[in-house]
Write an enzyme that holds these catalytic residues in place. Structure first.
Site, short mmCIF file in Angstrom:
data_model
loop_
_atom_site.label_atom_id
_atom_site.label_comp_id
_atom_site.label_asym_id
_atom_site.label_seq_id
_atom_site.Cartn_x
_atom_site.Cartn_y
_atom_site.Cartn_z
N HIS A 82 41.38 37.29 36.37
CA HIS A 82 42.26 36.51 37.26
C HIS A 82 41.63 35.19 37.65
O HIS A 82 40.40 35.08 37.76
CB HIS A 82 42.67 37.32 38.49
N ASP A 84 42.85 33.29 40.40
CA ASP A 84 42.96 32.97 41.84
C ASP A 84 41.67 33.40 42.53
O ASP A 84 40.94 34.27 42.04
CB ASP A 84 44.18 33.67 42.46
N ASP A 113 33.82 36.14 40.46
CA ASP A 113 35.11 36.79 40.74
C ASP A 113 36.22 35.76 40.66
O ASP A 113 36.58 35.18 41.66
CB ASP A 113 35.06 37.45 42.12
N GLU A 147 45.56 38.21 41.84
CA GLU A 147 44.85 39.48 42.09
C GLU A 147 44.47 39.62 43.56
O GLU A 147 44.52 40.71 44.12
CB GLU A 147 43.60 39.56 41.21
N GLU A 148 44.08 38.52 44.18
CA GLU A 148 43.50 38.58 45.53
C GLU A 148 44.53 38.75 46.64
O GLU A 148 44.20 39.20 47.72
CB GLU A 148 42.67 37.32 45.81
N ASP A 171 36.13 42.50 36.12
CA ASP A 171 36.36 42.15 37.53
C ASP A 171 35.77 43.18 38.48
O ASP A 171 36.32 43.42 39.55
CB ASP A 171 37.87 42.00 37.76
N HIS A 433 33.19 37.38 47.11
CA HIS A 433 33.84 37.03 48.38
C HIS A 433 32.84 36.56 49.43
O HIS A 433 33.20 36.43 50.60
CB HIS A 433 34.67 38.20 48.95
ZN LIG Z 1 38.38 39.83 41.33
#
Ligand SMILES: [Zn+2]
Length: 460
Positions: A82, A84, A113, A147-148, A171, A433
């Site tokens: 992903h 995003d 990520d 995805e997020e 991921d 994150h």
């Molecule tokens: Zn991810």
């Protein structure tokens, strides 16, 4: 062969990764053809442009997703990532969208990520193409874009396209995640018809998300002086290691319970501030329906994290014990709502689980509502997909790559026939994150080698 080719493509892979990291691809207001906003769309267009420049056929699925494709054949295999990202947050040493390289690491939101890893997969495919390796299936690198913040990308993709026959998502972490528990979020709710006694709990509040072990819970209580609570707290503290504070205020006595935060899939690593509060309040001379509820929760949950006393202490061989986390409480004088996160073993039937929860809650006339269910994912260790990924992992890293089970859920749950595979190597820090998210250049290259080798193994 693939490894050598990746080494030749190294500089190009780094440049492409830097290029896409520089796009701040947070979800924004949806527009015509850009369902998740302009920034996310720019990242999708960038990935498709890089793919075209590498000589791949590409397709944009109405801004929801896109893919690069190589080869011929009826069926296809895929790497699904992903583009995003989550907001950068505070505390960065380097520009979170600068893609600067320091000490062999590329820094930036999305480096691990998941933009770096999906670029690694794309270059893995480039190596296959340059080497002209014989394939019996097509290979796609699928770029998701949501995805997020909701995972509305791949369901749309699957309305327009057939799923891959075999796939992986870069991921999560290595080696291979063959089992992801089911996730059930629900609200345990009870209204207080019978109210009685001197002590009144005006409010209890804690938590924002069900999947986090709350580290702070606050209550406001009236009807007795602070001295009464001090005596009760001293007695309570004899029973265990709790961290609870009392404070007088104009509106009553404020009680603060401190815990230790952890992810909801691993509640055993935290201490639940809500449950400590409930257990303390249960020692007070409270009456009526509220007392019944406090007593019920202390007995059926307390400090347990595996649901045994609630009647759902399930466990199985592939995925281990069920976990339970009380993530949010919202209690006022008339009612209480608890938002709870359960991760249930992969072989457990969710209808049976829900029936048991309802039966236990029914014993105090509490309701189970607002259920949100995410089914488990499970492949046998002998499944062709697991075997093929293991071959690639072992060949490139020299390690066995024994498949692992987790509390779930990764992006793999959004795509049929797909498991999570990398990109974080064992022993490496989890930077996802967090501020200063980065990927080591060496790991980016190693990922491209593993992913290229895996795609070949799946499609040959
Ligand atoms: Zn991810």
């Amino acid at each position: 062969m693939i490894s050598k080719k990746i080494d030749e493509l190294k500089e190009q892979l780094i440049e492409s990764t830097q290029e896409i990291i520089k796009i701040r691809s947070l979800e924004g207001e949806g527009k015509e053809g850009m369902p998740f906003g302009e920034e996310v769309n720019n990242a999708l267009l960038c990935a498709l442009k890089i793919s075209e420049d590498l000589g791949f056929k590409t397709k944009n699925i109405d801004g929801y997703a896109g893919y690069a494709e190589y080869g011929d054949g009826e069926e296809y295999v895929a790497a699904v990532g992903h583009l995003d990202v989550v907001p950068e947050g505070e505390g960065w040493t380097y520009n979170p969208y600068g893609a600067e390289i320091h000490d062999g690491k590329i820094y930036g939101r999305g480096t691990t990520d998941d933009k770096g890893p999906i670029m690694a997969a794309l270059y893995g495919l480039k190596a296959i193409k340059e080497l002209n390796l014989p394939l019996s299936k097509r290979i796609r690198i699928i770029f998701g874009t949501n995805e997020e913040t909701g995972s509305n990308d791949l369901p749309y993709y699957l309305k327009k396209e057939k799923p891959p026959v075999l796939g992986f998502t870069p991921d999560a972490e290595y080696p291979i995640i063959y089992a992801e528990k089911g996730i059930l979020h629900f609200t345990l709710s009870k209204t207080f018809a019978l109210k009685d006694g001197e002590i009144i709990i005006k409010s209890i509040k804690a938590g924002e998300r069900p999947n986090i072990v709350p580290s702070l819970c606050e209550a406001l209580v009236t009807g007795k002086s602070i001295e009464y609570f001090k005596v009760k707290l001293e007695e309570f503290n004899k029973e265990g290691h709790y961290n609870i504070d009392l404070e007088s205020s104009d509106n009553g006595v404020k009680i603060k319970s401190y815990g230790v935060s952890a992810h909801g899939s691993t509640p055993q690593l935290g201490k639940n501030a809500i449950m400590h509060m409930i257990m303390f309040l249960n020692t007070l001379d409270i009456k009526g329906d509220l007392k019944e509820l406090l007593n019920f929760l202390s007995e059926t949950i307390g400090t347990e994290v595996n649901g045994e006393s609630f009647g759902v202490g399930y466990e199985d061989e592939p995925s281990g014990k069920l976990t339970l986390n009380v993530g949010i409480i919202d209690l006022c004088e008339d009612k209480a709502d608890f938002r709870i996160d359960i991760r249930y073993p992969v072989t457990i039937n969710n209808e049976e689980l829900i029936k048991k929860l309802e039966a236990t809650a029914g014993s105090v006339k509490a309701e189970i509502k607002d259920l949100d269910l995410d089914e488990p994912l499970y492949f046998s260790k002998d499944h062709e997909l697991i075997k093929k990924l293991q071959i690639a992992y072992k060949e490139i890293t020299g390690n066995e790559g024994e498949p692992i089970a987790i509390g779930g859920g990764t992006y793999a749950k959004s795509m049929p026939n797909t498991v999570a595979f990398g990109p974080i190597f064992p022993g490496k820090p989890d930077v996802i994150h967090k501020p200063d998210e980065h990927i080591e250049v060496e790991d980016l290259i190693a990922n491209a080698k593993v992913y290229g080798r895996a795609l070949y193994e799946m499609a040959k």
